[in-house]
Design a protein around this motif. Structure first.
Motif, PDB file in Angstrom:
ATOM      1  N   LEU A 150       2.493   1.713  -5.139  1.00 62.92           N
ATOM      2  CA  LEU A 150       1.521   1.967  -4.075  1.00 62.92           C
ATOM      3  C   LEU A 150       1.884   3.235  -3.303  1.00 62.92           C
ATOM      4  O   LEU A 150       1.004   4.003  -2.919  1.00 62.92           O
ATOM      5  CB  LEU A 150       1.430   0.766  -3.130  1.00 62.92           C
ATOM      6  CG  LEU A 150       0.749  -0.473  -3.698  1.00 62.92           C
ATOM      7  CD1 LEU A 150       0.882  -1.643  -2.724  1.00 62.92           C
ATOM      8  CD2 LEU A 150      -0.715  -0.204  -4.024  1.00 62.92           C
ATOM      9  N   ASN A 151       3.157   3.462  -3.086  1.00 60.67           N
ATOM     10  CA  ASN A 151       3.598   4.675  -2.419  1.00 60.67           C
ATOM     11  C   ASN A 151       3.379   5.887  -3.314  1.00 60.67           C
ATOM     12  O   ASN A 151       2.901   6.930  -2.860  1.00 60.67           O
ATOM     13  CB  ASN A 151       5.065   4.560  -2.012  1.00 60.67           C
ATOM     14  CG  ASN A 151       5.569   5.834  -1.385  1.00 60.67           C
ATOM     15  OD1 ASN A 151       6.299   6.589  -2.014  1.00 60.67           O
ATOM     16  ND2 ASN A 151       5.179   6.076  -0.148  1.00 60.67           N
ATOM     17  N   LEU A 152       3.698   5.752  -4.582  1.00 65.21           N
ATOM     18  CA  LEU A 152       3.552   6.848  -5.533  1.00 65.21           C
ATOM     19  C   LEU A 152       2.101   7.315  -5.633  1.00 65.21           C
ATOM     20  O   LEU A 152       1.824   8.515  -5.725  1.00 65.21           O
ATOM     21  CB  LEU A 152       4.058   6.403  -6.912  1.00 65.21           C
ATOM     22  CG  LEU A 152       4.165   7.450  -8.000  1.00 65.21           C
ATOM     23  CD1 LEU A 152       5.217   8.489  -7.638  1.00 65.21           C
ATOM     24  CD2 LEU A 152       4.502   6.786  -9.319  1.00 65.21           C
ATOM     25  N   TYR A 153       1.168   6.371  -5.594  1.00 63.31           N
ATOM     26  CA  TYR A 153      -0.256   6.692  -5.710  1.00 63.31           C
ATOM     27  C   TYR A 153      -0.938   6.845  -4.358  1.00 63.31           C
ATOM     28  O   TYR A 153      -2.159   6.776  -4.259  1.00 63.31           O
ATOM     29  CB  TYR A 153      -0.962   5.653  -6.571  1.00 63.31           C
ATOM     30  CG  TYR A 153      -0.583   5.795  -8.033  1.00 63.31           C
ATOM     31  CD1 TYR A 153      -1.094   6.829  -8.804  1.00 63.31           C
ATOM     32  CD2 TYR A 153       0.320   4.919  -8.627  1.00 63.31           C
ATOM     33  CE1 TYR A 153      -0.730   6.991 -10.128  1.00 63.31           C
ATOM     34  CE2 TYR A 153       0.688   5.062  -9.952  1.00 63.31           C
ATOM     35  CZ  TYR A 153       0.159   6.103 -10.697  1.00 63.31           C
ATOM     36  OH  TYR A 153       0.524   6.258 -12.005  1.00 63.31           O
ATOM     37  N   LYS A 154      -0.120   7.050  -3.303  1.00 60.49           N
ATOM     38  CA  LYS A 154      -0.616   7.372  -1.957  1.00 60.49           C
ATOM     39  C   LYS A 154      -1.490   6.275  -1.351  1.00 60.49           C
ATOM     40  O   LYS A 154      -2.377   6.545  -0.554  1.00 60.49           O
ATOM     41  CB  LYS A 154      -1.385   8.694  -1.961  1.00 60.49           C
ATOM     42  CG  LYS A 154      -0.692   9.842  -2.631  1.00 60.49           C
ATOM     43  CD  LYS A 154       0.375  10.422  -1.759  1.00 60.49           C
ATOM     44  CE  LYS A 154       0.884  11.716  -2.378  1.00 60.49           C
ATOM     45  NZ  LYS A 154       2.301  11.785  -2.480  1.00 60.49           N
ATOM     46  N   LYS A 155      -1.241   5.037  -1.730  1.00 63.44           N
ATOM     47  CA  LYS A 155      -1.973   3.909  -1.160  1.00 63.44           C
ATOM     48  C   LYS A 155      -1.199   3.254  -0.015  1.00 63.44           C
ATOM     49  O   LYS A 155      -1.747   2.477   0.754  1.00 63.44           O
ATOM     50  CB  LYS A 155      -2.268   2.846  -2.221  1.00 63.44           C
ATOM     51  CG  LYS A 155      -3.019   3.349  -3.419  1.00 63.44           C
ATOM     52  CD  LYS A 155      -4.412   3.784  -3.048  1.00 63.44           C
ATOM     53  CE  LYS A 155      -5.159   4.256  -4.288  1.00 63.44           C
ATOM     54  NZ  LYS A 155      -6.437   4.860  -3.963  1.00 63.44           N
ATOM     55  N   LEU A 156       0.095   3.582   0.068  1.00 65.45           N
ATOM     56  CA  LEU A 156       0.967   2.982   1.067  1.00 65.45           C
ATOM     57  C   LEU A 156       2.005   4.033   1.454  1.00 65.45           C
ATOM     58  O   LEU A 156       2.704   4.563   0.595  1.00 65.45           O
ATOM     59  CB  LEU A 156       1.653   1.749   0.469  1.00 65.45           C
ATOM     60  CG  LEU A 156       2.312   0.736   1.374  1.00 65.45           C
ATOM     61  CD1 LEU A 156       1.293   0.132   2.339  1.00 65.45           C
ATOM     62  CD2 LEU A 156       2.921  -0.371   0.538  1.00 65.45           C
ATOM     63  N   ASN A 173       6.595   5.191   5.464  1.00 64.10           N
ATOM     64  CA  ASN A 173       6.952   4.818   6.824  1.00 64.10           C
ATOM     65  C   ASN A 173       6.011   3.760   7.409  1.00 64.10           C
ATOM     66  O   ASN A 173       5.891   3.633   8.620  1.00 64.10           O
ATOM     67  CB  ASN A 173       7.024   6.053   7.726  1.00 64.10           C
ATOM     68  CG  ASN A 173       5.687   6.767   7.825  1.00 64.10           C
ATOM     69  OD1 ASN A 173       4.764   6.482   7.081  1.00 64.10           O
ATOM     70  ND2 ASN A 173       5.601   7.701   8.740  1.00 64.10           N
ATOM     71  N   SER A 174       5.361   2.993   6.535  1.00 64.32           N
ATOM     72  CA  SER A 174       4.484   1.923   7.008  1.00 64.32           C
ATOM     73  C   SER A 174       5.250   0.604   7.079  1.00 64.32           C
ATOM     74  O   SER A 174       6.249   0.399   6.382  1.00 64.32           O
ATOM     75  CB  SER A 174       3.271   1.765   6.080  1.00 64.32           C
ATOM     76  OG  SER A 174       3.682   1.253   4.827  1.00 64.32           O
ATOM     77  N   ARG A 175       4.774  -0.279   7.925  1.00 71.08           N
ATOM     78  CA  ARG A 175       5.414  -1.592   8.049  1.00 71.08           C
ATOM     79  C   ARG A 175       5.338  -2.364   6.744  1.00 71.08           C
ATOM     80  O   ARG A 175       6.296  -3.035   6.351  1.00 71.08           O
ATOM     81  CB  ARG A 175       4.757  -2.389   9.178  1.00 71.08           C
ATOM     82  CG  ARG A 175       5.155  -1.901  10.537  1.00 71.08           C
ATOM     83  CD  ARG A 175       4.455  -2.600  11.661  1.00 71.08           C
ATOM     84  NE  ARG A 175       4.226  -4.019  11.396  1.00 71.08           N
ATOM     85  CZ  ARG A 175       3.865  -4.883  12.295  1.00 71.08           C
ATOM     86  NH1 ARG A 175       3.692  -4.509  13.535  1.00 71.08           N
ATOM     87  NH2 ARG A 175       3.654  -6.136  11.987  1.00 71.08           N
ATOM     88  N   ALA A 176       4.213  -2.267   6.053  1.00 68.52           N
ATOM     89  CA  ALA A 176       4.041  -3.009   4.800  1.00 68.52           C
ATOM     90  C   ALA A 176       5.052  -2.556   3.752  1.00 68.52           C
ATOM     91  O   ALA A 176       5.664  -3.380   3.064  1.00 68.52           O
ATOM     92  CB  ALA A 176       2.617  -2.842   4.274  1.00 68.52           C
ATOM     93  N   TYR A 177       5.244  -1.248   3.628  1.00 68.40           N
ATOM     94  CA  TYR A 177       6.196  -0.712   2.643  1.00 68.40           C
ATOM     95  C   TYR A 177       7.617  -1.157   2.971  1.00 68.40           C
ATOM     96  O   TYR A 177       8.353  -1.595   2.088  1.00 68.40           O
ATOM     97  CB  TYR A 177       6.097   0.817   2.612  1.00 68.40           C
ATOM     98  CG  TYR A 177       7.002   1.462   1.587  1.00 68.40           C
ATOM     99  CD1 TYR A 177       6.634   1.496   0.244  1.00 68.40           C
ATOM    100  CD2 TYR A 177       8.212   2.038   1.951  1.00 68.40           C
ATOM    101  CE1 TYR A 177       7.456   2.092  -0.707  1.00 68.40           C
ATOM    102  CE2 TYR A 177       9.034   2.630   1.007  1.00 68.40           C
ATOM    103  CZ  TYR A 177       8.648   2.648  -0.318  1.00 68.40           C
ATOM    104  OH  TYR A 177       9.464   3.234  -1.251  1.00 68.40           O
ATOM    105  N   CYS A 178       7.997  -1.046   4.227  1.00 70.31           N
ATOM    106  CA  CYS A 178       9.347  -1.454   4.644  1.00 70.31           C
ATOM    107  C   CYS A 178       9.540  -2.954   4.445  1.00 70.31           C
ATOM    108  O   CYS A 178      10.602  -3.393   3.992  1.00 70.31           O
ATOM    109  CB  CYS A 178       9.587  -1.071   6.098  1.00 70.31           C
ATOM    110  SG  CYS A 178       9.634   0.708   6.388  1.00 70.31           S
TER     111      CYS A 178
END
Length: 79
Positions: free
Chosen positions: A21-27, A30-35
């Motif tokens: 999700l981070n790689l494809y710029k969906k997350l 530095n978002s709470r969901a990612y952490c």
């Protein structure tokens, strides 16, 4: 399949989904969901490694979970 295998598989899936999700710029990183996903996934992998007495990964995943938790707290506080 043993319980440790199930926990490890779910933890790895959570980590990989966060990464993709981070790689494809969906997350954002530095978002709470990612952490949160990094913390939960790493913690689950660490627990499963402990269950099978594979201590190098307990250390690795414990440190990963610790940094992810600190990041989650910082992001939640807005700092």
């Amino acid at each position: 399949m043993k319980l440790s295998d199930i926990i490890a598989s779910l933890g790895v899936i959570i980590l990989l989904v966060a990464f993709l999700l981070n790689l494809y710029k969906k997350l954002e990183a530095n978002s709470r969901a990612y952490c949160a996903m990094n913390f939960i996934g790493a913690a689950m992998c660490g627990v499963s490694s402990y269950m099978i007495s594979f201590y190098p990964f307990v250390v690795l995943e414990g440190i990963w979970a610790g940094f992810a938790l600190v990041s989650f707290i910082k992001v939640s506080r807005g700092t």
